[in-house]
Scaffold this active site. Structure first.
Site, PDB file in Angstrom:
ATOM      1  N   GLU A 295     -25.176  69.864  35.590  1.00 53.38           N
ATOM      2  CA  GLU A 295     -24.087  70.109  34.644  1.00 53.38           C
ATOM      3  C   GLU A 295     -23.249  71.327  35.014  1.00 53.38           C
ATOM      4  O   GLU A 295     -22.016  71.312  34.848  1.00 53.38           O
ATOM      5  CB  GLU A 295     -24.644  70.257  33.229  1.00 53.38           C
TER       6      GLU A 295
ATOM      7  N   HIS B  78     -32.169  65.182  23.194  1.00 54.39           N
ATOM      8  CA  HIS B  78     -31.228  64.059  23.191  1.00 54.39           C
ATOM      9  C   HIS B  78     -30.522  63.884  21.841  1.00 54.39           C
ATOM     10  O   HIS B  78     -29.717  62.978  21.698  1.00 54.39           O
ATOM     11  CB  HIS B  78     -31.942  62.753  23.536  1.00 54.39           C
TER      12      HIS B  78
END
Length: 339
Positions: free
Chosen positions: A60, A129
C-alpha cells in the site's frame, strides 16, 4: 434512469471518468483482470488497457507513493485500498505527503489523487477487514474525506472526487455493495450537489439524526419506525466528513432542538464527538437535550459472529432517539440516569 447495484454504480462512474479524461488511471491489488476483490473494477482493464488499470504489488505504501508521483506529473490516479484495515501501511504517505504537498509548495503543486477505501462491517470478514478508520483522516488538514451511501451518489461523487484538484479519500460501505437503486447516468457531476455538501433525506421536526455511509439506510428505517411512535425524525446524510457541512446540520438542529449522531466507528475520538461539540457551540441555546451518540464500541472490531452486537442497528438508534426525546430508554434505570 437505470437500476444498478452500489458496486456497479461505482464501476460506471469510474468508466465515465476514464472516458472523459485520458489522464485518469486506476491502481490497486488485483483490480485488473480479476476486477478487484469486490469486482468494482470488473471489465475496465479489458476496455482501457493494462497501462490505465494497473495491478500493483501488495504494498500500500508503494501504491500511494507511486500515485503521488503520477499526480505531481498531471495524472489523476485512483488508488484502491483493498480493505479498510490495509490502509495503515500507506498512512505515512497519505498524512505526511499527500495531504501537505499543495501547502508545502505554496499552491504550485496540486495532488488530484483519489483513494478508494472499502470500509465498515457487516460482511462477516476476519480481522482488519471491517474497520472504520475515517476519523484518522478527518483530523488531517489537506485531505477531503467523503463517504457515499447510495448508488446515485456513488456514481456521481466518484467522478467529482477524480475531477477535484485536492486529494480525496472516498469511503465506500462494503456491506452496501449489493444494494440496488436508480442511477441517472446523464447527471453532470459539475452541476450536481457539490462534493462537500450534506443532504437532508427526510424532513422532521422533533429530532435531527445525522449519519453517513453504511448507516444511512438504517437511519431511514429509524425515521419510519419513530414516525409510527409519533416522533418526527429529520435524517441528514453528511456525505462529506471533512469538511463537514455544518450549516445544514445547524439549521436542522435549530429547528428540532435535538441531535442524534450515529456511526460504526468507536465512540472515543470518533467523528460524532466533533459534530456533537461543534453543534453544541453553534446551537447551545436551541438544544432541548444534550447531543446523543450511537456508535460502535471502543474495542478492536469483533469476530464475525459478534459483529451484529457491535454495529449500531435499528433498535440501538431508536433507543438513542428516545434518550434525546427524554423518553424511557436503555439507560433509564441506571444510577444517575435522572441527573
Amino acid at each position: 434512469m437505470s437500476t444498478m447495484t452500489f458496486a456497479r454504480a461505482i464501476n460506471a462512474g469510474l468508466r465515465r471518468a476514464m472516458e472523459t479524461d485520458p489522464k485518469v488511471l486506476l491502481m490497486g491489488e488485483d483490480i485488473g483482470s480479476l476486477g478487484g476483490v469486490f469486482r468494482i473494477t470488473d471489465g475496465l482493464q479489458k476496455d482501457f488497457g493494462a497501462h490505465r488499470v494497473l495491478d500493483t504489488p501488495l504494498a500500500e505504501s508503494g501504491i500511494i507513493g507511486t500515485a503521488v508521483g503520477l499526480a505531481y506529473r498531471g495524472y489523476r490516479p485512483v488508488c484502491e485500498i483493498q480493505f479498510d484495515g490495509f490502509i495503515y501501511p500507506a498512512f505515512d504517505q497519505i498524512v505526511s505527503q499527500v495531504a501537505k504537498l499543495h501547502y508545502r509548495t505554496q499552491g504550485l503543486v496540486k495532488v488530484p489523487l483519489t483513494i478508494r477505501v472499502p470500509f465498515g462491517g457487516g460482511i462477516g470478514s476476519p480481522e482488519h477487514h471491517s474497520e472504520s478508520p475515517e476519523a484518522y483522516f478527518t483530523h488531517t488538514s489537506g485531505l477531503r474525506v467523503i463517504s457515499v451511501s447510495n448508488p446515485q451518489d456513488a456514481y456521481t461523487m466518484i467522478q467529482q472526487a477524480i475531477a477535484c484538484d485536492d486529494p480525496v479519500l472516498y469511503f465506500e460501505p462494503k456491506r452496501r455493495y449489493h444494494d440496488r437503486g436508480e442511477v441517472d447516468e446523464s447527471v453532470d457531476p459539475a452541476t450536481a450537489l457539490s462534493l462537500g455538501s450534506a443532504r437532508v433525506l427526510t424532513e422532521g421536526s422533533d429530532v435531527t439524526l445525522v449519519t453517513y455511509g453504511p448507516l444511512v439506510k438504517t437511519a431511514l428505517d429509524v425515521a419510519v419506525a419513530a414516525g409510527d411512535e409519533g416522533v418526527s425524525v429529520e435524517v441528514i446524510d453528511l456525505r462529506s466528513l471533512s469538511p463537514v457541512d455544518y450549516p445544514v446540520v445547524e439549521a436542522s438542529v435549530r429547528k428540532t432542538g435535538r441531535l442524534v449522531i450515529t456511526h460504526e466507528a468507536g465512540q472515543n475520538g470518533g467523528l460524532g464527538a466533533e459534530i456533537a461539540a461543534s453543534i453544541t457551540e453553534r446551537c447551545f441555546h436551541y438544544l432541548e437535550h444534550a447531543p446523543v451518540r450511537v456508535t460502535g464500541f471502543d474495542i478492536p472490531y469483533p469476530y464475525s459472529k459478534l459483529e451484529s452486537h457491535h454495529l449500531p442497528d435499528l433498535d440501538r438508534i431508536l433507543d438513542g432517539v428516545d434518550r434525546a426525546m427524554g423518553r424511557a430508554n436503555s439507560l433509564s434505570n441506571l444510577p444517575g440516569a435522572d441527573d
